[in-house]
Design a protein around this motif. Structure first.
Motif, PDB file in Angstrom:
ATOM      1  N   LEU A   2       9.473 -21.447 -48.410  1.00 22.15           N
ATOM      2  CA  LEU A   2       8.590 -21.340 -49.559  1.00 22.15           C
ATOM      3  C   LEU A   2       8.948 -22.370 -50.627  1.00 22.15           C
ATOM      4  CD1 LEU A   2       8.452 -17.462 -50.087  1.00 22.15           C
ATOM      5  CD2 LEU A   2       6.624 -18.906 -49.201  1.00 22.15           C
ATOM      6  N   LYS A   3       7.914 -22.898 -51.290  1.00 24.66           N
ATOM      7  CA  LYS A   3       8.108 -23.773 -52.440  1.00 24.66           C
ATOM      8  C   LYS A   3       7.617 -23.051 -53.678  1.00 24.66           C
ATOM      9  CE  LYS A   3       7.908 -28.502 -50.604  1.00 24.66           C
ATOM     10  NZ  LYS A   3       7.205 -29.806 -50.736  1.00 24.66           N
ATOM     11  N   TYR A   4       8.369 -23.184 -54.785  1.00 24.69           N
ATOM     12  CA  TYR A   4       7.988 -22.573 -56.053  1.00 24.69           C
ATOM     13  C   TYR A   4       7.718 -23.668 -57.080  1.00 24.69           C
ATOM     14  CZ  TYR A   4       9.547 -18.102 -54.148  1.00 24.69           C
ATOM     15  OH  TYR A   4       9.695 -16.981 -53.373  1.00 24.69           O
ATOM     16  N   TYR A   5       6.709 -23.409 -57.934  1.00 16.41           N
ATOM     17  CA  TYR A   5       6.299 -24.383 -58.937  1.00 16.41           C
ATOM     18  C   TYR A   5       6.095 -23.684 -60.283  1.00 16.41           C
ATOM     19  CZ  TYR A   5       4.638 -26.793 -54.649  1.00 16.41           C
ATOM     20  OH  TYR A   5       4.524 -27.339 -53.396  1.00 16.41           O
ATOM     21  N   LEU A  40       8.205 -28.883 -59.729  1.00 16.26           N
ATOM     22  CA  LEU A  40       8.652 -28.266 -58.484  1.00 16.26           C
ATOM     23  C   LEU A  40      10.055 -27.702 -58.699  1.00 16.26           C
ATOM     24  CD1 LEU A  40       8.431 -27.713 -55.395  1.00 16.26           C
ATOM     25  CD2 LEU A  40       9.362 -30.018 -55.045  1.00 16.26           C
ATOM     26  N   ILE A  41      10.258 -26.434 -58.390  1.00 17.39           N
ATOM     27  CA  ILE A  41      11.557 -25.798 -58.557  1.00 17.39           C
ATOM     28  C   ILE A  41      12.434 -26.120 -57.353  1.00 17.39           C
ATOM     29  CG2 ILE A  41      12.771 -23.616 -58.893  1.00 17.39           C
ATOM     30  CD1 ILE A  41      10.917 -24.451 -61.187  1.00 17.39           C
ATOM     31  N   PRO A  42      13.643 -26.624 -57.575  1.00 13.67           N
ATOM     32  CA  PRO A  42      14.521 -26.907 -56.434  1.00 13.67           C
ATOM     33  C   PRO A  42      14.882 -25.623 -55.695  1.00 13.67           C
ATOM     34  CG  PRO A  42      15.732 -27.094 -58.488  1.00 13.67           C
ATOM     35  CD  PRO A  42      14.292 -26.934 -58.868  1.00 13.67           C
ATOM     36  N   PRO A  43      15.104 -25.700 -54.380  1.00 14.78           N
ATOM     37  CA  PRO A  43      15.447 -24.490 -53.626  1.00 14.78           C
ATOM     38  C   PRO A  43      16.803 -23.933 -54.034  1.00 14.78           C
ATOM     39  CG  PRO A  43      15.703 -26.450 -52.260  1.00 14.78           C
ATOM     40  CD  PRO A  43      15.046 -26.901 -53.529  1.00 14.78           C
ATOM     41  N   ILE A  44      16.961 -22.631 -53.845  1.00 10.35           N
ATOM     42  CA  ILE A  44      18.242 -21.996 -54.107  1.00 10.35           C
ATOM     43  C   ILE A  44      19.261 -22.513 -53.083  1.00 10.35           C
ATOM     44  CG2 ILE A  44      19.476 -19.785 -54.121  1.00 10.35           C
ATOM     45  CD1 ILE A  44      16.869 -18.470 -54.967  1.00 10.35           C
ATOM     46  N   PRO A  45      20.417 -22.998 -53.526  1.00  7.27           N
ATOM     47  CA  PRO A  45      21.409 -23.514 -52.586  1.00  7.27           C
ATOM     48  C   PRO A  45      21.843 -22.442 -51.572  1.00  7.27           C
ATOM     49  CG  PRO A  45      21.962 -24.098 -54.842  1.00  7.27           C
ATOM     50  CD  PRO A  45      20.847 -23.104 -54.916  1.00  7.27           C
ATOM     51  N   PRO A  46      22.045 -22.786 -50.327  1.00  8.58           N
ATOM     52  CA  PRO A  46      21.945 -24.137 -49.758  1.00  8.58           C
ATOM     53  C   PRO A  46      20.538 -24.512 -49.309  1.00  8.58           C
ATOM     54  CG  PRO A  46      22.752 -22.617 -48.104  1.00  8.58           C
ATOM     55  CD  PRO A  46      22.579 -21.805 -49.350  1.00  8.58           C
ATOM     56  N   GLY A  47      19.534 -23.689 -49.617  1.00  9.70           N
ATOM     57  CA  GLY A  47      18.167 -24.003 -49.254  1.00  9.70           C
ATOM     58  C   GLY A  47      17.841 -23.591 -47.833  1.00  9.70           C
ATOM     59  N   GLY A  48      16.643 -23.918 -47.430  1.00  3.48           N
ATOM     60  CA  GLY A  48      16.235 -23.633 -46.066  1.00  3.48           C
ATOM     61  C   GLY A  48      15.513 -22.308 -45.921  1.00  3.48           C
ATOM     62  N   LEU A  49      14.954 -22.106 -44.733  1.00  2.00           N
ATOM     63  CA  LEU A  49      14.146 -20.929 -44.435  1.00  2.00           C
ATOM     64  C   LEU A  49      14.966 -19.647 -44.503  1.00  2.00           C
ATOM     65  CD1 LEU A  49      11.311 -20.015 -43.640  1.00  2.00           C
ATOM     66  CD2 LEU A  49      11.940 -20.341 -41.236  1.00  2.00           C
ATOM     67  N   LYS A  50      16.224 -19.708 -44.090  1.00  2.00           N
ATOM     68  CA  LYS A  50      17.071 -18.515 -44.057  1.00  2.00           C
ATOM     69  C   LYS A  50      17.281 -17.953 -45.462  1.00  2.00           C
ATOM     70  CE  LYS A  50      21.449 -16.820 -42.173  1.00  2.00           C
ATOM     71  NZ  LYS A  50      22.688 -17.176 -41.425  1.00  2.00           N
ATOM     72  N   VAL A  51      17.570 -18.821 -46.436  1.00  2.00           N
ATOM     73  CA  VAL A  51      17.755 -18.379 -47.812  1.00  2.00           C
ATOM     74  C   VAL A  51      16.430 -17.870 -48.386  1.00  2.00           C
ATOM     75  CG1 VAL A  51      18.321 -19.109 -50.168  1.00  2.00           C
ATOM     76  CG2 VAL A  51      19.699 -19.897 -48.240  1.00  2.00           C
ATOM     77  N   GLY A  52      15.350 -18.576 -48.074  1.00  2.00           N
ATOM     78  CA  GLY A  52      14.044 -18.190 -48.587  1.00  2.00           C
ATOM     79  C   GLY A  52      13.640 -16.787 -48.187  1.00  2.00           C
ATOM     80  N   LYS A  53      14.027 -16.368 -46.995  1.00  2.00           N
ATOM     81  CA  LYS A  53      13.660 -15.038 -46.515  1.00  2.00           C
ATOM     82  C   LYS A  53      14.386 -13.928 -47.262  1.00  2.00           C
ATOM     83  CE  LYS A  53      12.243 -16.177 -41.782  1.00  2.00           C
ATOM     84  NZ  LYS A  53      12.542 -16.001 -40.348  1.00  2.00           N
ATOM     85  N   THR A  54      15.458 -14.252 -47.982  1.00  2.00           N
ATOM     86  CA  THR A  54      16.213 -13.229 -48.716  1.00  2.00           C
ATOM     87  C   THR A  54      15.662 -12.983 -50.121  1.00  2.00           C
ATOM     88  OG1 THR A  54      17.807 -14.792 -49.696  1.00  2.00           O
ATOM     89  CG2 THR A  54      18.301 -13.943 -47.484  1.00  2.00           C
ATOM     90  N   ILE A  55      14.680 -13.781 -50.558  1.00  2.00           N
ATOM     91  CA  ILE A  55      14.135 -13.632 -51.913  1.00  2.00           C
ATOM     92  C   ILE A  55      13.266 -12.386 -51.978  1.00  2.00           C
ATOM     93  CG2 ILE A  55      12.656 -14.649 -53.680  1.00  2.00           C
ATOM     94  CD1 ILE A  55      13.525 -17.397 -52.673  1.00  2.00           C
ATOM     95  N   ARG A  56      13.671 -11.424 -52.816  1.00  2.14           N
ATOM     96  CA  ARG A  56      12.914 -10.178 -52.975  1.00  2.14           C
ATOM     97  C   ARG A  56      11.832 -10.339 -54.047  1.00  2.14           C
ATOM     98  NH1 ARG A  56      14.505  -4.964 -51.485  1.00  2.14           N
ATOM     99  NH2 ARG A  56      12.717  -3.572 -51.725  1.00  2.14           N
ATOM    100  N   CYS A  57      12.179 -10.939 -55.156  1.00  6.41           N
ATOM    101  CA  CYS A  57      11.183 -11.218 -56.190  1.00  6.41           C
ATOM    102  C   CYS A  57      11.700 -12.309 -57.120  1.00  6.41           C
ATOM    103  CB  CYS A  57      10.799  -9.964 -56.977  1.00  6.41           C
ATOM    104  SG  CYS A  57      12.175  -9.058 -57.683  1.00  6.41           S
ATOM    105  N   MET A  58      10.768 -12.976 -57.778  1.00  2.44           N
ATOM    106  CA  MET A  58      11.078 -14.096 -58.660  1.00  2.44           C
ATOM    107  C   MET A  58      10.339 -13.866 -59.972  1.00  2.44           C
ATOM    108  SD  MET A  58      12.748 -17.183 -58.173  1.00  2.44           S
ATOM    109  CE  MET A  58      12.373 -17.899 -56.564  1.00  2.44           C
ATOM    110  N   GLY A  59      11.062 -13.852 -61.085  1.00  2.00           N
ATOM    111  CA  GLY A  59      10.440 -13.588 -62.378  1.00  2.00           C
ATOM    112  C   GLY A  59      10.559 -14.774 -63.320  1.00  2.00           C
TER     113      GLY A  59
END
Length: 382
Positions: free
Chosen positions: A123-126, A137-156
């Motif tokens: 996922l990309k966030y803006y 464009l918001i940089p990905p949460i380190p270390p990035g990638g699909l695996k980290v993205g799947k752990t995001i429950r919510c973004m405020g």
């Protein structure tokens, strides 16, 4: 004639050379004209870009409409105060299929759609300002990638022109597969970096809300029969428990939140009984200690005026998708969605007005709150 023209030119020169007087005039100009006037001269561009001016202008700015998915709907359909901020949201991004997650004091938190992840990666966030068209464009949460993205429950998203001038993102991540252990990370537009704020904690987290910013904190909406929700204070980076009205104690499942949001510096919670059209509009005390009833609304006449409203599993097919406070009490209104229609309801006058016909892709759904986001004009830059 020549004398009159010379007098007019002299008056114009006098106004143009007096920044205080010029500012007072420009504060009353529509936002579309402000953006156009920035190209008049270097002096005007600097004046209109100064924080002092943008803060004062934003205090006077209005919320002229709402986004239904990526479609803009003006609240006053007969006399819209501003043209649509865009025709198609996709034209401003580096890929199609971007959706709005949250609106916060004029800025939009946007994200690529979930179904496109497999083809296009994580996922990309803006952050997007629909008034000025500025995009980040918001940089990905380190270390990035699909695996980290799947752990995001919510973004405020947290942003305010005076108490949170550098916008922040508060991300809640799952640390285990059971959904019982979480972590909070924060992104700041000031540092342009992510950092871990709370290493781990255990709590009940609603996935139906990406957060509401108010009074220096990000809040997550309560729901039927759940424990008290949480809010995250940004200055001390601490999670705290949000008290609930007596109607919504955890053992009482007949009452639930129809709406949770902020308007003009007020945090609102609208509660109703499942089989009733009588709404209590609560407002949070500024010290977070509790709620008081701002309005008690009875919408019993609504099914007679709109027979398409049915009762489904002991619940009326009605949603409150926004509560907009006016400069004056009589200007306050709710935005409602019923099958096939969107309407405004003025609390003081007790009057309804249809403003939009829902398309097939926007048909009534009890869980579609996340598809509607208020548009607020802002000159803020980041």
């Amino acid at each position: 004639m020549v004398h009159a023209r010379a007098k007019t030119n002299k008056s114009g020169a006098l106004i143009g050379s007096n920044d205080d007087l010029l500012t007072e005039i420009l504060l009353r100009i529509p936002v579309t004209s402000i953006l156009r006037f920035k190209s008049v001269s270097k002096h005007w561009r600097l004046l209109l870009s100064q924080t002092h001016f943008t803060h004062r202008y934003d205090k006077l700015s209005k919320s002229p409409g709402i986004f239904a998915d990526n479609v803009y709907v003006p609240f006053d359909v007969e006399n819209p105060s501003t043209p649509p901020p865009f025709r198609n949201l996709d034209t401003y991004f580096d890929r199609s299929g971007v959706r709005i997650l949250q609106s916060c004091n004029g800025l939009l938190l946007c994200c690529t759609k979930q179904e496109s992840i497999a083809q296009k990666g994580a996922l990309k966030y803006y952050i997007f300002n629909p008034t000025t068209k500025q995009l980040a464009l918001i940089p990905p949460i380190p270390p990035g990638g699909l695996k980290v993205g799947k752990t995001i429950r919510c973004m405020g998203l947290a942003f305010h022109q005076t108490d949170c001038v550098h916008y922040k993102l508060v991300c809640i991540r799952e640390l285990d597969t059971r959904g019982e252990l979480f972590q909070i990370q924060i992104y700041s537009s000031d540092t342009r970096k992510w950092k871990i704020s709370i290493e781990s904690f255990s709590a009940w987290i609603s996935t139906n809300s990406h957060g509401v910013y108010w009074n220096g904190a990000v809040y997550w909406a309560p729901a039927y029969g759940t424990f008290s929700p949480l809010y995250f204070k940004l200055d001390v980076e601490q999670l705290q428990t949000l008290p609930l009205p007596v109607q919504m104690n955890p053992s009482e499942t007949r009452f639930g939140a129809m709406y949770f949001g902020e308007s003009r510096g007020h945090l609102h919670l609208i509660v109703s009984k499942r089989d009733s059209l009588r709404l209590n509009v609560y407002e949070m005390l500024s010290d977070h200690s509790g709620w008081f009833i701002r309005y008690q609304l009875e919408l019993d006449e609504l099914p007679g005026a709109f027979p398409e409203i049915n009762i489904f599993f002991d619940q009326y097919e009605l949603q409150v998708i926004d509560a907009v406070r006016g400069e004056e009490e009589e200007d306050t209104f709710l935005v409602l969605v019923i099958p096939f229609k969107m309407m405004t309801y003025k609390a003081h006058a007790k009057s309804f007005k249809e403003i939009f016909t829902l398309t097939n892709s926007l048909q009534f759904d009890f869980y579609q709150h996340s598809r509607f986001h208020r548009y607020t004009e802002t000159l803020a830059s980041f």
